[in-house]
Design an enzyme around this catalytic site. Structure first.
Site, PDB file in Angstrom:
ATOM      1  N   LYS A  96       0.832  -1.064  -0.111  1.00 18.95           N
ATOM      2  CA  LYS A  96      -0.017   0.022   0.026  1.00 18.95           C
ATOM      3  C   LYS A  96       0.928   1.383   0.055  1.00 18.95           C
ATOM      4  CE  LYS A  96      -3.431   2.821   2.476  1.00 18.95           C
ATOM      5  NZ  LYS A  96      -3.984   3.219   3.850  1.00 18.95           N
ATOM      6  N   THR A 207      -9.104   3.705  11.833  1.00 19.15           N
ATOM      7  CA  THR A 207      -9.359   4.689  12.782  1.00 19.15           C
ATOM      8  C   THR A 207     -10.752   4.410  13.655  1.00 19.15           C
ATOM      9  OG1 THR A 207      -8.009   6.260  12.100  1.00 19.15           O
ATOM     10  CG2 THR A 207      -9.196   6.832  13.930  1.00 19.15           C
TER      11      THR A 207
END
Length: 260
Positions: A96, A207
Protein backbone atom coordinates in the site's frame (compact mmCIF):
# COMPACT_ATOMS: atom_id res chain seq x y z
CA UNK A 1 -16.02 -12.16 -4.46
CA UNK A 2 -13.59 -9.32 -5.07
CA UNK A 3 -10.38 -9.64 -7.06
CA UNK A 4 -7.14 -8.09 -5.88
CA UNK A 5 -4.29 -8.57 -8.34
CA UNK A 6 -5.47 -12.00 -9.45
CA UNK A 7 -6.51 -13.27 -5.99
CA UNK A 8 -10.13 -13.71 -4.93
CA UNK A 9 -11.48 -12.65 -1.53
CA UNK A 10 -14.96 -12.95 -0.08
CA UNK A 11 -14.67 -9.91 2.22
CA UNK A 12 -14.84 -6.40 0.82
CA UNK A 13 -13.59 -4.86 4.05
CA UNK A 14 -9.87 -4.22 4.52
CA UNK A 15 -8.76 -3.23 7.99
CA UNK A 16 -5.75 -1.61 9.63
CA UNK A 17 -3.83 -2.98 12.60
CA UNK A 18 -2.89 0.25 14.43
CA UNK A 19 -4.36 2.28 17.31
CA UNK A 20 -6.10 -0.53 19.20
CA UNK A 21 -6.09 -0.48 23.00
CA UNK A 22 -4.47 -3.90 23.16
CA UNK A 23 -3.23 -6.68 20.86
CA UNK A 24 -6.09 -8.89 22.01
CA UNK A 25 -8.69 -6.30 21.05
CA UNK A 26 -6.97 -5.89 17.69
CA UNK A 27 -7.20 -9.61 17.00
CA UNK A 28 -10.82 -9.84 18.13
CA UNK A 29 -11.82 -6.81 16.03
CA UNK A 30 -10.15 -8.16 12.92
CA UNK A 31 -11.91 -11.48 13.37
CA UNK A 32 -15.26 -9.76 13.94
CA UNK A 33 -14.80 -7.67 10.79
CA UNK A 34 -14.38 -10.74 8.61
CA UNK A 35 -11.55 -8.91 6.84
CA UNK A 36 -9.11 -11.09 4.94
CA UNK A 37 -6.59 -8.34 4.15
CA UNK A 38 -4.90 -6.40 6.97
CA UNK A 39 -2.57 -3.44 6.54
CA UNK A 40 0.62 -3.39 8.57
CA UNK A 41 3.13 -0.58 8.98
CA UNK A 42 6.77 -1.50 8.49
CA UNK A 43 7.75 1.00 11.17
CA UNK A 44 5.55 -0.67 13.74
CA UNK A 45 6.87 -4.11 12.90
CA UNK A 46 10.54 -3.19 13.12
CA UNK A 47 10.58 -0.53 15.80
CA UNK A 48 10.42 -2.61 18.93
CA UNK A 49 12.66 -5.65 18.48
CA UNK A 50 10.97 -8.45 20.41
CA UNK A 51 7.78 -6.39 20.60
CA UNK A 52 7.77 -6.25 16.81
CA UNK A 53 8.21 -10.02 16.63
CA UNK A 54 5.24 -10.52 18.96
CA UNK A 55 3.09 -8.19 16.87
CA UNK A 56 3.98 -10.01 13.65
CA UNK A 57 3.15 -13.32 15.33
CA UNK A 58 -0.30 -12.00 16.29
CA UNK A 59 -0.99 -11.02 12.67
CA UNK A 60 0.16 -14.40 11.35
CA UNK A 61 -2.14 -16.18 13.81
CA UNK A 62 -5.13 -14.48 12.19
CA UNK A 63 -4.50 -16.25 8.88
CA UNK A 64 -5.01 -13.06 6.86
CA UNK A 65 -3.24 -11.62 3.83
CA UNK A 66 -0.84 -8.89 4.92
CA UNK A 67 -0.74 -5.62 3.01
CA UNK A 68 2.33 -3.65 4.18
CA UNK A 69 2.13 0.11 3.83
CA UNK A 70 4.54 3.00 3.54
CA UNK A 71 2.67 5.11 6.10
CA UNK A 72 4.49 8.28 7.08
CA UNK A 73 6.72 8.43 4.01
CA UNK A 74 7.03 11.91 2.56
CA UNK A 75 9.43 11.45 -0.35
CA UNK A 76 9.58 9.11 -3.30
CA UNK A 77 12.92 7.69 -2.17
CA UNK A 78 11.66 7.04 1.35
CA UNK A 79 8.54 5.30 0.08
CA UNK A 80 10.42 3.13 -2.42
CA UNK A 81 13.02 2.13 0.16
CA UNK A 82 10.33 1.29 2.73
CA UNK A 83 8.45 -0.81 0.16
CA UNK A 84 11.57 -2.83 -0.64
CA UNK A 85 12.24 -3.43 3.06
CA UNK A 86 8.62 -4.52 3.53
CA UNK A 87 8.93 -7.02 0.68
CA UNK A 88 11.91 -8.64 2.38
CA UNK A 89 10.34 -8.64 5.84
CA UNK A 90 6.81 -9.79 4.98
CA UNK A 91 7.59 -11.91 1.94
CA UNK A 92 5.05 -10.21 -0.34
CA UNK A 93 5.24 -7.99 -3.40
CA UNK A 94 2.00 -6.23 -2.38
CA UNK A 95 2.43 -2.71 -1.02
CA UNK A 96 0.00 0.00 0.00
CA UNK A 97 1.81 3.06 -1.27
CA UNK A 98 1.56 6.34 0.63
CA UNK A 99 3.56 9.46 -0.21
CA UNK A 100 2.29 12.21 2.06
CA UNK A 101 2.41 15.80 0.83
CA UNK A 102 0.83 17.78 3.68
CA UNK A 103 1.29 17.29 7.41
CA UNK A 104 -2.09 18.73 8.43
CA UNK A 105 -4.43 16.98 6.01
CA UNK A 106 -2.17 14.00 5.23
CA UNK A 107 -3.14 14.58 1.62
CA UNK A 108 -1.08 12.48 -0.79
CA UNK A 109 1.66 14.06 -2.87
CA UNK A 110 0.10 12.91 -6.11
CA UNK A 111 3.12 13.78 -8.27
CA UNK A 112 5.47 11.82 -6.02
CA UNK A 113 2.90 9.04 -5.74
CA UNK A 114 2.80 8.45 -9.49
CA UNK A 115 6.60 8.53 -9.66
CA UNK A 116 6.99 6.04 -6.81
CA UNK A 117 4.24 3.78 -8.19
CA UNK A 118 5.93 3.67 -11.59
CA UNK A 119 9.28 2.71 -10.06
CA UNK A 120 7.77 0.02 -7.83
CA UNK A 121 5.63 -1.54 -10.58
CA UNK A 122 8.74 -1.77 -12.75
CA UNK A 123 10.43 -3.55 -9.84
CA UNK A 124 7.73 -6.22 -9.66
CA UNK A 125 5.44 -4.81 -6.98
CA UNK A 126 1.65 -4.89 -6.96
CA UNK A 127 1.00 -1.32 -5.87
CA UNK A 128 -2.12 -0.25 -3.95
CA UNK A 129 -1.79 3.56 -4.13
CA UNK A 130 -3.51 5.82 -1.61
CA UNK A 131 -4.58 8.89 -3.58
CA UNK A 132 -7.13 11.68 -3.78
CA UNK A 133 -10.39 11.33 -5.70
CA UNK A 134 -8.91 13.11 -8.75
CA UNK A 135 -9.65 11.19 -11.96
CA UNK A 136 -6.51 12.32 -13.79
CA UNK A 137 -4.31 11.08 -10.94
CA UNK A 138 -6.11 7.73 -10.87
CA UNK A 139 -5.68 7.35 -14.62
CA UNK A 140 -1.94 8.07 -14.36
CA UNK A 141 -1.64 5.42 -11.67
CA UNK A 142 -3.44 2.92 -13.88
CA UNK A 143 -1.16 3.86 -16.79
CA UNK A 144 1.79 3.21 -14.47
CA UNK A 145 0.55 -0.35 -13.99
CA UNK A 146 -1.55 -0.20 -10.81
CA UNK A 147 -4.40 -2.71 -10.86
CA UNK A 148 -5.87 -1.29 -7.66
CA UNK A 149 -6.51 2.39 -6.89
CA UNK A 150 -7.44 3.63 -3.41
CA UNK A 151 -8.95 7.15 -3.36
CA UNK A 152 -9.81 8.80 -0.07
CA UNK A 153 -13.33 9.71 1.01
CA UNK A 154 -11.95 12.43 3.27
CA UNK A 155 -8.67 13.08 5.13
CA UNK A 156 -7.29 10.20 7.19
CA UNK A 157 -8.98 9.88 10.57
CA UNK A 158 -11.44 12.72 9.92
CA UNK A 159 -14.56 10.49 10.11
CA UNK A 160 -16.31 12.84 7.67
CA UNK A 161 -17.41 10.17 5.22
CA UNK A 162 -17.66 10.79 1.49
CA UNK A 163 -17.15 14.50 0.81
CA UNK A 164 -17.08 14.38 -2.99
CA UNK A 165 -19.58 11.79 -4.10
CA UNK A 166 -19.66 12.94 -7.72
CA UNK A 167 -15.89 12.56 -8.10
CA UNK A 168 -15.94 9.04 -6.67
CA UNK A 169 -18.84 8.08 -8.91
CA UNK A 170 -16.90 9.40 -11.91
CA UNK A 171 -13.93 7.23 -10.94
CA UNK A 172 -16.16 4.18 -10.88
CA UNK A 173 -17.75 5.04 -14.21
CA UNK A 174 -14.45 5.77 -15.98
CA UNK A 175 -12.41 2.90 -14.53
CA UNK A 176 -14.80 -0.05 -14.76
CA UNK A 177 -12.07 -2.70 -14.92
CA UNK A 178 -9.94 -1.39 -12.04
CA UNK A 179 -10.39 -2.55 -8.45
CA UNK A 180 -11.36 0.59 -6.54
CA UNK A 181 -11.14 0.84 -2.75
CA UNK A 182 -12.33 3.84 -0.75
CA UNK A 183 -9.54 4.48 1.74
CA UNK A 184 -9.51 7.02 4.58
CA UNK A 185 -12.10 9.32 6.13
CA UNK A 186 -14.85 6.79 6.84
CA UNK A 187 -16.24 7.22 10.33
CA UNK A 188 -19.49 5.26 10.43
CA UNK A 189 -20.81 2.01 8.99
CA UNK A 190 -23.24 4.06 6.88
CA UNK A 191 -20.25 5.73 5.19
CA UNK A 192 -18.91 2.33 4.19
CA UNK A 193 -22.31 1.25 2.88
CA UNK A 194 -22.50 4.43 0.79
CA UNK A 195 -19.14 3.64 -0.83
CA UNK A 196 -20.24 0.13 -1.75
CA UNK A 197 -23.55 1.47 -3.06
CA UNK A 198 -21.54 3.60 -5.52
CA UNK A 199 -20.05 0.42 -6.92
CA UNK A 200 -16.68 0.53 -5.21
CA UNK A 201 -15.17 -2.89 -4.74
CA UNK A 202 -14.14 -2.48 -1.11
CA UNK A 203 -13.29 -0.06 1.69
CA UNK A 204 -10.25 0.20 3.93
CA UNK A 205 -10.44 1.71 7.39
CA UNK A 206 -8.71 1.67 10.74
CA UNK A 207 -9.46 4.56 13.11
CA UNK A 208 -13.26 4.25 13.06
CA UNK A 209 -12.97 0.72 14.42
CA UNK A 210 -9.84 0.94 16.57
CA UNK A 211 -10.97 4.07 18.43
CA UNK A 212 -14.58 3.00 18.99
CA UNK A 213 -15.71 2.47 22.58
CA UNK A 214 -16.30 -1.17 21.61
CA UNK A 215 -13.93 -1.89 18.73
CA UNK A 216 -15.09 -5.48 18.32
CA UNK A 217 -18.76 -4.55 18.04
CA UNK A 218 -17.94 -1.71 15.65
CA UNK A 219 -15.95 -4.09 13.46
CA UNK A 220 -19.02 -6.29 13.22
CA UNK A 221 -21.16 -3.28 12.33
CA UNK A 222 -18.84 -2.32 9.47
CA UNK A 223 -18.88 -5.91 8.22
CA UNK A 224 -22.67 -5.84 7.95
CA UNK A 225 -22.68 -2.37 6.37
CA UNK A 226 -20.24 -3.41 3.66
CA UNK A 227 -22.30 -6.49 2.87
CA UNK A 228 -25.52 -4.45 2.74
CA UNK A 229 -23.97 -1.79 0.51
CA UNK A 230 -22.75 -4.34 -2.01
CA UNK A 231 -26.06 -6.19 -2.10
CA UNK A 232 -27.86 -2.88 -2.65
CA UNK A 233 -25.55 -1.97 -5.54
CA UNK A 234 -25.96 -5.34 -7.21
CA UNK A 235 -29.73 -5.24 -6.71
CA UNK A 236 -30.05 -1.91 -8.54
CA UNK A 237 -30.73 1.20 -6.51
CA UNK A 238 -33.55 3.45 -7.68
CA UNK A 239 -32.61 6.89 -9.00
CA UNK A 240 -33.26 9.98 -6.91
CA UNK A 241 -36.13 12.19 -8.10
CA UNK A 242 -37.04 15.84 -7.76
CA UNK A 243 -40.76 15.11 -7.33
CA UNK A 244 -42.84 12.67 -5.36
CA UNK A 245 -43.87 9.37 -6.90
CA UNK A 246 -46.72 7.50 -5.18
CA UNK A 247 -45.76 4.12 -3.82
CA UNK A 248 -49.44 3.04 -3.84
CA UNK A 249 -51.04 2.83 -7.32
CA UNK A 250 -53.94 5.22 -7.85
CA UNK A 251 -55.42 3.44 -10.86
CA UNK A 252 -58.43 1.38 -9.82
CA UNK A 253 -58.78 2.94 -6.38
CA UNK A 254 -62.31 4.05 -5.41
CA UNK A 255 -63.23 7.72 -5.22
CA UNK A 256 -66.05 8.64 -2.83
CA UNK A 257 -68.26 11.62 -3.54
CA UNK A 258 -70.50 13.33 -1.03
CA UNK A 259 -74.19 13.18 -1.89
CA UNK A 260 -76.25 16.30 -1.09
Amino acid sequence: MVNFCGKEFSSRLLIGSALYESPAIMQDAIRASGAQIVTVSLRRETAGGKAGDVFWSLIRDLGVTVLPNTAGCRTVREAVTTAKLARELFGTNWIKLEVIGDNDTLQPDVVGLVEAATELVNDGFEVFPYCTEDLSVAMRLVDAGCRVVMPWAAPIGSARGITNRDALKLLRDRLPDITLVVDAGLGAPSHAAAALELGFDAVLLNTAIAKAADAVAMAGAFKLAVEAGRIAYESGLMDARDFASPSTPVIGTPFWHAVS
